[in-house]
Write a protein that holds these residues in place. Structure first.
Motif, mmCIF file in Angstrom:
data_model
loop_
_atom_site.group_PDB
_atom_site.id
_atom_site.type_symbol
_atom_site.label_atom_id
_atom_site.label_comp_id
_atom_site.label_asym_id
_atom_site.label_seq_id
_atom_site.Cartn_x
_atom_site.Cartn_y
_atom_site.Cartn_z
ATOM 1 N N PHE A 89 0.953 -1.140 0.105
ATOM 2 C CA PHE A 89 0.006 -0.092 -0.042
ATOM 3 C C PHE A 89 0.832 1.220 -0.011
ATOM 4 O O PHE A 89 0.578 2.254 -0.782
ATOM 5 C CB PHE A 89 -0.923 -0.105 1.102
ATOM 6 N N ILE A 90 1.905 1.467 0.888
ATOM 7 C CA ILE A 90 2.926 2.511 0.873
ATOM 8 C C ILE A 90 3.818 2.588 -0.087
ATOM 9 O O ILE A 90 3.992 3.639 -0.827
ATOM 10 C CB ILE A 90 3.552 2.380 2.407
ATOM 11 N N THR A 91 4.144 1.277 -0.511
ATOM 12 C CA THR A 91 5.148 1.126 -1.624
ATOM 13 C C THR A 91 4.623 1.841 -2.862
ATOM 14 O O THR A 91 5.182 2.474 -3.729
ATOM 15 C CB THR A 91 5.643 -0.305 -2.004
ATOM 16 N N ARG A 92 3.095 1.452 -3.275
ATOM 17 C CA ARG A 92 2.537 1.945 -4.482
ATOM 18 C C ARG A 92 2.399 3.462 -4.172
ATOM 19 O O ARG A 92 2.197 4.185 -5.367
ATOM 20 C CB ARG A 92 1.173 1.315 -4.721
ATOM 21 N N LEU A 93 2.082 4.021 -3.350
ATOM 22 C CA LEU A 93 1.678 5.322 -2.896
ATOM 23 C C LEU A 93 2.905 6.273 -3.315
ATOM 24 O O LEU A 93 2.927 7.399 -3.746
ATOM 25 C CB LEU A 93 1.233 5.561 -1.615
ATOM 26 N N THR A 94 4.280 5.662 -3.171
ATOM 27 C CA THR A 94 5.426 6.254 -3.032
ATOM 28 C C THR A 94 6.187 5.935 -4.434
ATOM 29 O O THR A 94 7.415 6.403 -4.599
ATOM 30 C CB THR A 94 6.282 6.093 -1.731
ATOM 31 N N HIS A 95 5.814 4.985 -5.136
ATOM 32 C CA HIS A 95 6.333 4.242 -6.366
ATOM 33 C C HIS A 95 6.813 5.480 -7.420
ATOM 34 O O HIS A 95 6.197 6.437 -7.524
ATOM 35 C CB HIS A 95 5.750 3.333 -7.020
ATOM 36 N N LEU A 117 -0.937 8.411 6.182
ATOM 37 C CA LEU A 117 -0.941 7.031 5.730
ATOM 38 C C LEU A 117 0.215 6.088 6.446
ATOM 39 O O LEU A 117 0.007 5.062 6.937
ATOM 40 C CB LEU A 117 -1.288 6.823 4.348
ATOM 41 N N ARG A 118 1.159 6.411 6.099
ATOM 42 C CA ARG A 118 2.553 5.810 6.585
ATOM 43 C C ARG A 118 2.459 5.723 8.116
ATOM 44 O O ARG A 118 2.677 4.677 8.751
ATOM 45 C CB ARG A 118 3.825 6.492 6.176
ATOM 46 N N LYS A 119 2.083 6.819 8.796
ATOM 47 C CA LYS A 119 2.214 6.928 10.165
ATOM 48 C C LYS A 119 0.957 5.941 10.656
ATOM 49 O O LYS A 119 0.932 5.245 11.706
ATOM 50 C CB LYS A 119 1.748 8.228 10.684
ATOM 51 N N TRP A 120 -0.082 5.883 9.929
ATOM 52 C CA TRP A 120 -1.344 5.049 10.588
ATOM 53 C C TRP A 120 -0.860 3.591 10.503
ATOM 54 O O TRP A 120 -1.017 2.744 11.183
ATOM 55 C CB TRP A 120 -2.560 5.367 9.275
ATOM 56 N N VAL A 121 -0.095 3.187 9.254
ATOM 57 C CA VAL A 121 0.210 1.975 9.155
ATOM 58 C C VAL A 121 1.101 1.674 10.192
ATOM 59 O O VAL A 121 1.281 0.503 10.618
ATOM 60 C CB VAL A 121 0.911 1.421 7.701
ATOM 61 N N GLU A 122 2.185 2.558 10.356
ATOM 62 C CA GLU A 122 3.197 2.278 11.539
ATOM 63 C C GLU A 122 2.499 2.033 12.880
ATOM 64 O O GLU A 122 3.114 0.991 13.640
ATOM 65 C CB GLU A 122 4.235 3.234 11.590
ATOM 66 N N GLN A 123 1.238 2.826 13.122
ATOM 67 C CA GLN A 123 0.710 2.606 14.555
ATOM 68 C C GLN A 123 -0.214 1.381 14.305
ATOM 69 O O GLN A 123 -1.065 1.261 15.480
ATOM 70 C CB GLN A 123 -0.138 3.815 14.877
#
Length: 126
Positions: A89-95, A117-123
């Motif tokens: 999910f994060i990889t695709r947002l930042t590809h 979103l990264r912070k949300w996944v991290e949490q």
């Protein structure tokens, strides 16, 4: 130095160190990301048209948590709670490749939304 003098100096030093550590932790604690007010609006705006409900492009849906955490057509889990670096999910947002980044054939999300979103996944992606 005699033991009595040492003990007199040790107690204030210990208290000062404990207070400093507590202050450091308090200042560097991140506020939890709220799904309903912060994450959901981003997903609704940019993601659910292709990854929600009946539409599950790439085998990925954000409609239910179980689906969002499941494996996609690539065999990789889209969201790995606590690990944004291994979340597709994060990889695709930042590809860097426009054919790979999401949202597909749209402008990339603003950096502040990606970071949220990264912070949300991290949490834990709750």
């Amino acid at each position: 130095m005699n033991p009595r003098t040492r003990n007199r100096l040790l107690l204030p030093l210990t208290v000062a160190l404990a207070a400093g550590a507590l202050a450091y932790v308090s200042l560097h604690r991140e506020e939890p990301v709220d799904f309903s007010t912060q994450v959901k609006p981003i997903l609704n705006k940019h993601c659910l048209a292709c990854h929600g409900g009946v539409k599950k492009q790439g085998g990925f849906s954000l409609l239910f948590r179980e689906e969002a955490l499941g494996k996609t057509k690539s065999g990789k889990p889209a969201i790995v709670p606590g690990d944004p670096d291994h979340s597709e999910f994060i990889t695709r947002l930042t590809h860097a490749d426009p054919e790979e980044w999401m949202p597909y054939r749209e402008a990339p999300l603003p950096n502040d939304e990606i970071e949220l979103l990264r912070k949300w996944v991290e949490q834990g992606a709750e």
